[in-house]
Design a protein around this motif. Structure first.
Motif, mmCIF file in Angstrom:
data_model
loop_
_atom_site.group_PDB
_atom_site.id
_atom_site.type_symbol
_atom_site.label_atom_id
_atom_site.label_comp_id
_atom_site.label_asym_id
_atom_site.label_seq_id
_atom_site.Cartn_x
_atom_site.Cartn_y
_atom_site.Cartn_z
ATOM 1 N N LEU A 128 0.793 -1.185 -0.083
ATOM 2 C CA LEU A 128 0.076 -0.078 -0.109
ATOM 3 C C LEU A 128 0.936 1.350 0.014
ATOM 4 N N PRO A 129 1.791 1.211 0.729
ATOM 5 C CA PRO A 129 2.768 2.640 0.796
ATOM 6 C C PRO A 129 3.209 2.928 -0.469
ATOM 7 N N LEU A 130 3.617 1.972 -1.143
ATOM 8 C CA LEU A 130 4.168 2.082 -2.432
ATOM 9 C C LEU A 130 3.101 2.569 -3.616
ATOM 10 N N VAL A 131 1.841 2.012 -3.466
ATOM 11 C CA VAL A 131 0.760 2.638 -4.362
ATOM 12 C C VAL A 131 0.652 4.056 -3.974
ATOM 13 N N PHE A 132 0.514 4.598 -2.662
ATOM 14 C CA PHE A 132 0.156 5.658 -2.269
ATOM 15 C C PHE A 132 1.320 6.617 -2.750
ATOM 16 N N ARG A 133 2.689 6.212 -2.613
ATOM 17 C CA ARG A 133 3.999 6.747 -3.178
ATOM 18 C C ARG A 133 3.624 7.537 -4.652
ATOM 19 N N MET A 134 3.137 6.094 -5.539
ATOM 20 C CA MET A 134 3.166 6.350 -6.903
ATOM 21 C C MET A 134 2.055 7.178 -7.298
ATOM 22 N N ILE A 135 0.827 7.122 -6.329
ATOM 23 C CA ILE A 135 -0.146 8.337 -6.690
ATOM 24 C C ILE A 135 0.323 9.842 -6.319
ATOM 25 N N ALA A 136 1.018 9.927 -5.291
ATOM 26 C CA ALA A 136 1.581 11.205 -4.823
ATOM 27 C C ALA A 136 2.731 11.763 -5.819
ATOM 28 N N ASP A 137 3.698 10.721 -6.156
ATOM 29 C CA ASP A 137 4.590 11.154 -7.382
ATOM 30 C C ASP A 137 3.918 11.406 -8.715
ATOM 31 N N GLY A 138 3.001 10.868 -9.069
ATOM 32 C CA GLY A 138 1.988 11.159 -10.317
ATOM 33 C C GLY A 138 1.335 12.485 -10.395
ATOM 34 N N ILE A 139 0.874 12.715 -8.774
ATOM 35 C CA ILE A 139 0.293 14.156 -9.010
ATOM 36 C C ILE A 139 1.546 15.143 -9.095
ATOM 37 N N ALA A 140 2.329 14.957 -8.229
ATOM 38 C CA ALA A 140 3.547 16.093 -8.254
ATOM 39 C C ALA A 140 4.355 16.120 -9.455
ATOM 40 N N ASP A 141 4.282 15.151 -10.348
ATOM 41 C CA ASP A 141 5.142 15.421 -11.494
ATOM 42 C C ASP A 141 4.150 15.533 -12.870
ATOM 43 N N GLY A 142 2.837 15.560 -12.386
ATOM 44 C CA GLY A 142 2.050 15.929 -13.488
ATOM 45 C C GLY A 142 1.583 14.914 -14.429
ATOM 46 N N THR A 143 1.904 13.454 -14.088
ATOM 47 C CA THR A 143 1.606 12.596 -14.672
ATOM 48 C C THR A 143 -0.019 12.293 -14.661
ATOM 49 N N PHE A 144 -0.675 12.669 -13.363
ATOM 50 C CA PHE A 144 -2.190 12.699 -13.347
ATOM 51 C C PHE A 144 -2.518 14.229 -13.175
ATOM 52 N N ASP A 145 -3.930 14.166 -13.481
ATOM 53 C CA ASP A 145 -4.495 15.578 -13.489
ATOM 54 C C ASP A 145 -4.679 15.809 -12.050
ATOM 55 N N ALA A 146 -4.247 16.704 -11.365
ATOM 56 C CA ALA A 146 -4.203 17.005 -9.932
ATOM 57 C C ALA A 146 -5.739 17.415 -9.559
ATOM 58 N N ARG A 147 -6.581 17.976 -10.556
ATOM 59 C CA ARG A 147 -7.715 18.458 -9.975
ATOM 60 C C ARG A 147 -8.645 17.294 -9.775
#
Lengths: 200, 200
Positions: A128-147
């Motif tokens: 789970l921490p690895l999944v949460f880290r991935m989501i946080a990284d994706g938001i931070a680096d713009g891979t995910f739409d942060a809205r």
């Protein structure tokens, strides 16, 4: 001469898994598990002091190896999109043993809130921490739409990756659904680009 | 004077649901259900000849009303995207009774393949044709990208809509996840446009 290492704990684990799957953890009797494993109840208590310990050990036997793969797949050094692709690929390659234990985990999580708690506690020291880290990284680096609502983001990540497995399991043969060779890659595309028709 | 209509079948259904949830369909005793319902086993057999009939009746009591809403939500006269939005909205508004029965259905589907078959047969006379119709319409009218594997399409539809419910149920309080007011609309956007950051 060294005595050969006993496999009694492994035999207990496998007997317990089969009984748990057939009868549920609450329904399975330790006496029957001991008999299937060719041992006695005292030996079960020696290795697994409580039934919940036995249940967690059944999960752990399979989860430990899966987690080792997930640690590689979700390595924070990799780009987020590549982490997701490797995650989906590994989920698509769940073996029969892993599928059985996953089924057991889902069912027991629906039955017993204390077992759900133990499982979540284990996963929180696991993938789970690895999944949460991935989501946080994706938001931070713009891979995910942060809205996006984090619930929607996490839900899409889980749903898009897991739902084909569920469908294959429950409807696959009936509907003649056979997955494409590049299923994981397609799932990543759908996660990021959606299922809507693109204007060329 | 007309005798008041007996509510004995409803009392049996509700007693059965509680016992099934607590002990599983296989584990629950008809004797205990009869006692909880203030009746006897003979009366249960009168209304529900087999335990599987009783299980299906427990599901039916809730599914019938849900299906009536799904028929409206998935009306083929509506645009595909609007059907999906209304589907997601209704799934987001599952009430406590519906959640309990859904939990029961998932668990029993994992335990018993004959119960899984009965449930699928019921759904195939229920909401499933409407979902398949919606997918076919969406492919035909260009709402969906037709190059997608049908398994991926159906999986994304199911996963994106259902996963937030699962997450809220299992991790919601722990993670402080509260859904946005326009959750259904956001889910439809994610389904069609994905979670990737869009270039402006």
């Amino acid at each position: 001469m060294a005595r050969p290492k006993s496999d009694i704990d492994v035999r207990i684990l496998h007997a317990a898994r089969a009984r748990f799957l057939a009868e549920g953890v609450d329904g399975a009797s330790l006496r029957a598990i001991a008999k299937d494993a060719g041992t006695n109840i005292g030996m079960i208590y020696y290795y697994f002091p409580t039934k919940d310990d036995l249940f967690l050990a059944v999960v752990e036997e399979v989860y430990e190896r899966l987690l080792a793969d997930l640690v590689v797949a979700l390595d924070p050094e990799k780009p987020v999109r590549e982490r997701i692709r490797q995650l989906y690929e590994r989920v698509g390659r769940l073996n029969d043993e892993e599928r059985l234990v996953l089924r057991l985990v889902v069912r027991e999580a629906l039955v017993s809130s204390s077992r759900l708690e133990s499982i979540l506690a284990r996963f929180q020291r696991g993938h789970l921490p690895l999944v949460f880290r991935m989501i946080a990284d994706g938001i931070a680096d713009g891979t995910f739409d942060a809205r996006r609502d984090p619930l929607v983001l996490a839900g899409a990540l889980l749903g898009v990756g897991a739902a084909p497995q569920v469908l294959r399991r429950f409807l696959g043969e009936r509907l003649g659904l056979t997955p494409s060779a590049n299923l994981a890659e397609q799932l990543v595309e759908v996660l990021f680009e959606g299922v809507g028709k693109k204007l060329q």
